[in-house]
Design an enzyme around this catalytic site. Sequence first.
Site, short mmCIF file in Angstrom:
data_model
loop_
_atom_site.label_atom_id
_atom_site.label_comp_id
_atom_site.label_asym_id
_atom_site.label_seq_id
_atom_site.Cartn_x
_atom_site.Cartn_y
_atom_site.Cartn_z
N ASN A 184 18.80 29.73 -45.90
CA ASN A 184 19.73 30.24 -44.90
C ASN A 184 21.11 30.15 -45.53
OD1 ASN A 184 21.53 30.38 -42.65
ND2 ASN A 184 21.17 28.22 -42.17
N GLY A 240 23.80 19.65 -44.95
CA GLY A 240 25.20 19.89 -45.27
C GLY A 240 25.69 19.16 -46.51
N GLU A 294 23.17 23.46 -36.62
CA GLU A 294 24.57 23.80 -36.33
C GLU A 294 24.70 24.57 -35.02
OE1 GLU A 294 25.19 25.69 -40.06
OE2 GLU A 294 24.99 23.75 -41.08
N SER A 325 18.93 18.97 -47.42
CA SER A 325 19.31 18.52 -48.77
C SER A 325 18.13 18.56 -49.74
CB SER A 325 19.93 17.12 -48.71
OG SER A 325 21.13 17.13 -47.96
N LYS A 328 23.97 30.68 -44.26
CA LYS A 328 25.02 30.25 -43.31
C LYS A 328 26.18 31.25 -43.32
CE LYS A 328 23.53 25.48 -43.65
NZ LYS A 328 23.90 24.07 -43.55
N HIS A 382 18.90 26.27 -35.14
CA HIS A 382 19.39 25.53 -36.31
C HIS A 382 20.33 24.42 -35.85
CE1 HIS A 382 21.81 24.64 -39.89
NE2 HIS A 382 20.76 25.05 -40.59
N GLU A 438 14.53 19.84 -39.66
CA GLU A 438 15.81 19.65 -40.34
C GLU A 438 16.55 18.48 -39.69
OE1 GLU A 438 17.36 23.67 -42.17
OE2 GLU A 438 17.68 23.62 -40.02
#
Length: 258
Positions: A10, A176, A100, A217, A12, A98, A170
Amino acid sequence: MKKKFYFGTNTKMYKTIQNTVDFILRLQELTSDISRDEIELFVIPSFTTQKDANQVKKPELMKVGAQNMGWEEEGQFTGEISPIMLQECGTDLVMIGHSERRHVLGESDEEENKKVLCALNHDFTTLLCVGETGEEKEYGISEEVIRIQLKKGLYGVTREQTEKLWIAYEPVWAIGVNGKPASKEYAEEIHRVMRETLIELFGETAGNRIPLLYGGSVNPGNAVGLSRMEHIDGLFIGRAAWDADNFNEIIRSVLEKR
């Protein structure tokens, strides 16, 4: 024979239209010799790239997904993108929930559920993301959080619809720039809980066929170890996959050693 392994990224709010087109073309070129019986490859770029990305993708090599989607075909939803608009672009897959979207933009399990149902009803491959925060992990309630997100997010989904359903775990604390990847043992345990929950919801056959991906990660150093875990069916890779050559290297190292 090993079952198909899933690899996706993804991008982003990164990559312009040209960046995305170049990335997809290069990734397809590098991986074209790998049998798609072995892998499922997907890229999820921004909304502005959808038309161009879908025009250059080769459907036999790759799926292109959207990072979010509204739950109605049309209406007074300023700033949202409908399933009809995505279908018009040729989009194959929709990512929902997701980290975020949930934790930066405040989406609820109920909203994710509406989007899941809408995506499946419009015949998209539907990727639901789940994951606990660092605080929830500290409290020791990770498994309960994941089960709730699955049960609420998938409420009303039929067994037949699970044929187009994927799940990505996730952990919020692993995502991040400052994320710390989960150990392969921790990720495996959560994936086991996810599998048990899906079997509880949809029965043995349907519950077992839903691919479970790990994201958080993932990098060249941990990808192979994660891929060897029994309940991990794929890797949902972040910035380590945003360079096509690097992504290709991760894919090949996993296929060689898992």
